[in-house]
Design an enzyme around this catalytic site. Structure first.
Site, PDB file in Angstrom:
ATOM      1  N   ARG A  91       6.126  -8.546  19.896  1.00 26.74           N
ATOM      2  CA  ARG A  91       6.305  -9.847  20.535  1.00 26.74           C
ATOM      3  C   ARG A  91       5.247 -10.809  20.004  1.00 26.74           C
ATOM      4  O   ARG A  91       4.167 -10.398  19.566  1.00 26.74           O
ATOM      5  CB  ARG A  91       6.193  -9.741  22.053  1.00 26.74           C
ATOM      6  N   ASN A  94       0.841  -1.186   0.000  1.00 26.82           N
ATOM      7  CA  ASN A  94       0.000   0.000   0.000  1.00 26.82           C
ATOM      8  C   ASN A  94       0.886   1.249   0.000  1.00 26.82           C
ATOM      9  O   ASN A  94       2.111   1.158   0.045  1.00 26.82           O
ATOM     10  CB  ASN A  94      -0.939  -0.037   1.204  1.00 26.82           C
ATOM     11  N   HIS A 122      23.331   3.608  12.558  1.00 21.61           N
ATOM     12  CA  HIS A 122      24.599   4.321  12.757  1.00 21.61           C
ATOM     13  C   HIS A 122      25.191   3.921  14.104  1.00 21.61           C
ATOM     14  O   HIS A 122      24.453   3.614  15.043  1.00 21.61           O
ATOM     15  CB  HIS A 122      24.373   5.835  12.715  1.00 21.61           C
ATOM     16  N   ARG A 150       0.379 -15.103  19.812  1.00 26.30           N
ATOM     17  CA  ARG A 150      -0.217 -16.436  19.716  1.00 26.30           C
ATOM     18  C   ARG A 150       0.186 -17.072  18.399  1.00 26.30           C
ATOM     19  O   ARG A 150       0.654 -16.391  17.474  1.00 26.30           O
ATOM     20  CB  ARG A 150      -1.740 -16.377  19.821  1.00 26.30           C
ATOM     21  N   ALA A 167      -0.533  -3.702  13.324  1.00 24.26           N
ATOM     22  CA  ALA A 167      -0.302  -2.309  12.955  1.00 24.26           C
ATOM     23  C   ALA A 167       0.535  -1.596  14.000  1.00 24.26           C
ATOM     24  O   ALA A 167       0.404  -1.824  15.208  1.00 24.26           O
ATOM     25  CB  ALA A 167      -1.640  -1.598  12.772  1.00 24.26           C
ATOM     26  N   THR A 219      11.908  -5.605  16.402  1.00 24.04           N
ATOM     27  CA  THR A 219      13.329  -5.463  16.726  1.00 24.04           C
ATOM     28  C   THR A 219      14.097  -6.773  16.657  1.00 24.04           C
ATOM     29  O   THR A 219      15.332  -6.757  16.686  1.00 24.04           O
ATOM     30  CB  THR A 219      13.488  -4.888  18.142  1.00 24.04           C
ATOM     31  N   LYS A 220      13.382  -7.911  16.575  1.00 26.09           N
ATOM     32  CA  LYS A 220      14.053  -9.210  16.519  1.00 26.09           C
ATOM     33  C   LYS A 220      13.220 -10.162  15.680  1.00 26.09           C
ATOM     34  O   LYS A 220      12.064  -9.869  15.333  1.00 26.09           O
ATOM     35  CB  LYS A 220      14.278  -9.774  17.923  1.00 26.09           C
ATOM     36  N   ASP A 253      19.928   0.203   2.092  1.00 27.27           N
ATOM     37  CA  ASP A 253      21.377   0.147   1.843  1.00 27.27           C
ATOM     38  C   ASP A 253      21.836  -1.306   1.940  1.00 27.27           C
ATOM     39  O   ASP A 253      22.693  -1.748   1.179  1.00 27.27           O
ATOM     40  CB  ASP A 253      22.120   1.016   2.855  1.00 27.27           C
TER      41      ASP A 253
END
Length: 215
Positions: free
Chosen positions: A184, A87, A117, A187, A164, A169-170, A95
């Site tokens: 996180r 969308n 950075h 389920r 949403a 981060t992992k 990069d």
């Protein structure tokens, strides 16, 4: 202009590198010209739009659709699979490499980031402005909701759903629903999802028929 191999190797090494030398900037300007042309296409110019998308991106699968405007650092470091859908306002900080599989859907305002950075401040000041880039991989069948952000080095497993405005981060495993800041796993995708499409709303005919395994 083809992006020089030495520029791509530097960005994709995983190491800290200088990001403002003239060779790199010249190659990036050429990519920005293609991006400008893509975003300037009219709604009736779908063939031209997809021709430009295939010139801009590293690979575009069959049946893929990207709604303008698209924002990308490079474009050439991103590959999208068959029937990919994005969308409006997809942002690719590519990069490093972004690899997206088949049947992936992205809501509006999704951001995929491969680059950061160093925390050490002198490496973020002129003349030593450095950055690093780590690949992002999004496997087949993933749905990412509006406003989500995917950070460097993340892999999202097959069929998973990212809610949403999540900050991913992992890594996220396959076949799960995950959301939040930080994102996180909430389920697993299970049999209830064969019956209900949203909370207590049942899937209506003819879409209520569950395909047999392997189909």
């Amino acid at each position: 202009m083809t992006v020089p191999r030495q520029v791509l190797d530097r960005m994709q090494s995983g190491d800290v590198y200088l990001c403002d030398d003239e060779e790199m900037l010249a190659a990036q300007r050429a990519q920005m010209e293609l991006l400008y042309d893509f975003n300037a296409t009219r709604p009736g110019e779908m063939d031209r739009r997809m021709t430009l998308a295939r010139r801009l991106l590293g690979f575009v699968g069959e049946g893929a659709y990207i709604e303008p405007p698209l924002h990308a650092n490079w474009g050439c470091n991103t590959s999208v699979g068959n029937r990919f859908y994005a969308n409006f306002n997809l942002t690719l900080v590519d990069d490093g490499t972004i690899t997206i599989g088949d049947d992936v859907m992205l809501g509006p305002n999704v951001t995929i980031v491969t680059t950061g950075h160093p925390i050490r401040p002198d490496l973020r000041r002129a003349p030593t402005i450095t950055q690093f880039s780590l690949p992002v991989s999004i496997h087949d069948g993933v749905w990412i909701g509006a406003g989500a952000t995917i950070l460097p080095g993340v892999t999202i497993g097959e069929n998973s759903v990212i809610g949403a405005h999540s900050l991913v981060t992992k890594d996220v495993p396959a076949n799960v629903v995950a959301y939040g800041n930080p994102c996180r796993v909430v389920r697993e995708i299970d049999g209830r999802d064969d019956v209900y499409y949203w909370r207590d709303r049942r899937i209506n005919p003819p879409f209520d028929v569950v395909p047999e395994p392997g189909r």
